[in-house]
Write a protein that holds these residues in place. Sequence first.
Motif, PDB file in Angstrom:
ATOM      1  N   THR A 174       0.829  -1.204   0.000  1.00 16.40           N
ATOM      2  CA  THR A 174       0.000   0.000   0.000  1.00 16.40           C
ATOM      3  C   THR A 174       0.863   1.253   0.000  1.00 16.40           C
ATOM      4  N   LEU A 175       1.898   1.254   0.831  1.00 17.30           N
ATOM      5  CA  LEU A 175       2.789   2.408   0.919  1.00 17.30           C
ATOM      6  C   LEU A 175       3.477   2.664  -0.412  1.00 17.30           C
ATOM      7  N   ARG A 176       3.906   1.606  -1.085  1.00 19.18           N
ATOM      8  CA  ARG A 176       4.572   1.767  -2.380  1.00 19.18           C
ATOM      9  C   ARG A 176       3.641   2.455  -3.378  1.00 19.18           C
ATOM     10  N   GLN A 177       2.377   2.078  -3.380  1.00 17.90           N
ATOM     11  CA  GLN A 177       1.432   2.690  -4.308  1.00 17.90           C
ATOM     12  C   GLN A 177       1.131   4.134  -3.922  1.00 17.90           C
ATOM     13  N   GLU A 178       0.999   4.393  -2.628  1.00 14.86           N
ATOM     14  CA  GLU A 178       0.667   5.742  -2.192  1.00 14.86           C
ATOM     15  C   GLU A 178       1.824   6.717  -2.398  1.00 14.86           C
ATOM     16  N   LEU A 179       3.055   6.215  -2.377  1.00 16.20           N
ATOM     17  CA  LEU A 179       4.219   7.082  -2.569  1.00 16.20           C
ATOM     18  C   LEU A 179       4.679   7.139  -4.023  1.00 16.20           C
ATOM     19  N   ASN A 180       3.963   6.454  -4.900  1.00 18.79           N
ATOM     20  CA  ASN A 180       4.327   6.503  -6.312  1.00 18.79           C
ATOM     21  C   ASN A 180       4.288   7.941  -6.806  1.00 18.79           C
ATOM     22  N   GLY A 181       5.345   8.336  -7.503  1.00 13.95           N
ATOM     23  CA  GLY A 181       5.481   9.720  -7.932  1.00 13.95           C
ATOM     24  C   GLY A 181       6.433  10.507  -7.063  1.00 13.95           C
ATOM     25  N   GLU A 182       6.873   9.912  -5.963  1.00 18.30           N
ATOM     26  CA  GLU A 182       7.891  10.512  -5.106  1.00 18.30           C
ATOM     27  C   GLU A 182       9.152   9.650  -5.178  1.00 18.30           C
ATOM     28  N   PRO A 183      10.320  10.239  -4.983  1.00 16.59           N
ATOM     29  CA  PRO A 183      11.569   9.466  -5.089  1.00 16.59           C
ATOM     30  C   PRO A 183      11.871   8.663  -3.826  1.00 16.59           C
ATOM     31  N   ILE A 184      10.893   7.867  -3.409  1.00 16.77           N
ATOM     32  CA  ILE A 184      11.049   7.015  -2.227  1.00 16.77           C
ATOM     33  C   ILE A 184      10.727   5.585  -2.638  1.00 16.77           C
ATOM     34  N   ARG A 185      11.711   4.715  -2.482  1.00 16.71           N
ATOM     35  CA  ARG A 185      11.520   3.308  -2.799  1.00 16.71           C
ATOM     36  C   ARG A 185      11.018   2.558  -1.568  1.00 16.71           C
ATOM     37  N   VAL A 186      10.231   1.511  -1.783  1.00 17.04           N
ATOM     38  CA  VAL A 186       9.705   0.692  -0.683  1.00 17.04           C
ATOM     39  C   VAL A 186       9.973  -0.766  -0.995  1.00 17.04           C
ATOM     40  N   THR A 187      10.676  -1.427  -0.113  1.00 18.08           N
ATOM     41  CA  THR A 187      11.052  -2.829  -0.289  1.00 18.08           C
ATOM     42  C   THR A 187      10.630  -3.628   0.930  1.00 18.08           C
ATOM     43  N   GLU A 188      10.113  -4.815   0.692  1.00 15.34           N
ATOM     44  CA  GLU A 188       9.916  -5.766   1.786  1.00 15.34           C
ATOM     45  C   GLU A 188      10.896  -6.913   1.596  1.00 15.34           C
ATOM     46  N   ILE A 189      11.680  -7.198   2.609  1.00 20.25           N
ATOM     47  CA  ILE A 189      12.567  -8.360   2.604  1.00 20.25           C
ATOM     48  C   ILE A 189      11.945  -9.424   3.484  1.00 20.25           C
ATOM     49  N   ALA A 190      11.805 -10.630   2.941  1.00 20.39           N
ATOM     50  CA  ALA A 190      11.097 -11.704   3.632  1.00 20.39           C
ATOM     51  C   ALA A 190      12.021 -12.904   3.819  1.00 20.39           C
ATOM     52  N   PRO A 191      12.716 -12.986   4.940  1.00 18.59           N
ATOM     53  CA  PRO A 191      13.584 -14.143   5.177  1.00 18.59           C
ATOM     54  C   PRO A 191      12.791 -15.379   5.585  1.00 18.59           C
ATOM     55  N   GLY A 192      13.366 -16.528   5.257  1.00 21.89           N
ATOM     56  CA  GLY A 192      12.869 -17.790   5.777  1.00 21.89           C
ATOM     57  C   GLY A 192      13.569 -18.097   7.088  1.00 21.89           C
ATOM     58  N   MET A 193      14.115 -19.297   7.204  1.00 24.35           N
ATOM     59  CA  MET A 193      14.756 -19.703   8.454  1.00 24.35           C
ATOM     60  C   MET A 193      16.076 -18.954   8.645  1.00 24.35           C
ATOM     61  N   VAL A 194      16.124 -18.152   9.704  1.00 24.34           N
ATOM     62  CA  VAL A 194      17.330 -17.428  10.075  1.00 24.34           C
ATOM     63  C   VAL A 194      17.673 -17.790  11.515  1.00 24.34           C
ATOM     64  N   ARG A 195      18.870 -18.267  11.729  1.00 25.35           N
ATOM     65  CA  ARG A 195      19.272 -18.598  13.093  1.00 25.35           C
ATOM     66  C   ARG A 195      19.937 -17.379  13.727  1.00 25.35           C
ATOM     67  N   THR A 196      19.252 -16.769  14.668  1.00 24.59           N
ATOM     68  CA  THR A 196      19.806 -15.675  15.452  1.00 24.59           C
ATOM     69  C   THR A 196      19.801 -16.094  16.918  1.00 24.59           C
ATOM     70  N   GLU A 197      20.419 -15.270  17.726  1.00 21.54           N
ATOM     71  CA  GLU A 197      20.575 -15.662  19.122  1.00 21.54           C
ATOM     72  C   GLU A 197      19.292 -15.537  19.930  1.00 21.54           C
ATOM     73  N   GLU A 198      18.260 -14.824  19.398  1.00 23.27           N
ATOM     74  CA  GLU A 198      17.122 -14.510  20.250  1.00 23.27           C
ATOM     75  C   GLU A 198      15.753 -14.839  19.680  1.00 23.27           C
ATOM     76  N   PHE A 199      15.570 -14.877  18.360  1.00 23.95           N
ATOM     77  CA  PHE A 199      14.217 -14.947  17.808  1.00 23.95           C
ATOM     78  C   PHE A 199      13.431 -16.145  18.345  1.00 23.95           C
ATOM     79  N   SER A 200      13.947 -17.354  18.146  1.00 19.64           N
ATOM     80  CA  SER A 200      13.218 -18.545  18.584  1.00 19.64           C
ATOM     81  C   SER A 200      13.165 -18.655  20.097  1.00 19.64           C
ATOM     82  N   LEU A 201      14.218 -18.197  20.768  1.00 21.06           N
ATOM     83  CA  LEU A 201      14.222 -18.232  22.223  1.00 21.06           C
ATOM     84  C   LEU A 201      13.141 -17.316  22.784  1.00 21.06           C
ATOM     85  N   ASN A 202      13.019 -16.112  22.227  1.00 19.41           N
ATOM     86  CA  ASN A 202      11.967 -15.201  22.672  1.00 19.41           C
ATOM     87  C   ASN A 202      10.587 -15.760  22.362  1.00 19.41           C
ATOM     88  N   ARG A 203      10.477 -16.467  21.258  1.00 17.53           N
ATOM     89  CA  ARG A 203       9.170 -17.001  20.872  1.00 17.53           C
ATOM     90  C   ARG A 203       8.740 -18.154  21.760  1.00 17.53           C
TER      91      ARG A 203
END
Length: 266
Positions: A174-203
């Motif tokens: 939605t943001l990408r469409q609403e900002l169309n015409g302005e010099p602002i890019r919008v990207t979503e990065i969607a990782p799969g399994m990432v091993r970090t020190e806290e994510f699964s432990l916090n979950r």
Amino acid sequence: MAAQPIQRHRRPLVPTPPSRLAVVTGASSGIGAATARALAGEGFRVVCAARRTDRVEALAAEIGGVAVTCDVTSDESVQALAAAAGPRVEVLVNNAGGAVGLDRVEDAAVADWQQMYDVNVLGALRVTRALLPALRAAADAVIVNMGSTAGRGVYPGGGGYVVAKHGLRALSETLRQELNGEPIRVTEIAPGMVRTEEFSLNRLGDPERADAIYADVDEPLVAEDVAEAVRWVATLPRHVNIDELVIRPVAQAAQHQLHRGPLFDR
């Protein structure tokens, strides 16, 4: 006749261009901390924002950045972050997020779902709204929202997190469409399994259960892999927008297809 002073041609002083500024939320550990380091390595002055003051202060001191204690679920805290960032921001990485529990829908705690939605979706909304004037003040700018492959499918026990990451994906589009015409890019990065020190432990709240998530998976992603993707997106030519970038380890072919066992020659 007195000697005349030697005239030397001097180059006109050229103002040093100000450092490009990046703001990274959730920068106290994992993907956020790795992203702050990666962007600093590209010459950005990085505002490291997270709730844990000691963590972001240590990181900012390491990379020559700015530490801001920030809770993205608080309007006042986010406004303070915008004030600390200043009038111009080239890169915003909405990385603050997280998951709570693996309860089925019938057993779900509404408070857990509210927490996940508030951090993952409304947190990104608050920060983006607060920083849009500074992003607009840049010659070109990039907003990177840290999504998940959970925003592209469903799985039993993942309802609250799945709903939140689907919401973040919709926010990004939605943001990408609403900002169309302005010099602002919008990207979503969607990782799969990432091993970090806290994510699964916090979950899960249990070190053994958290470790079991990654058991026998040959080289899951690590935080630096995702940070490299953010660095790449943020430094592309200004006319190039990466709408969505899905990243998985080779061992993970799909959300529910995960190879456990040896994969790479040693």
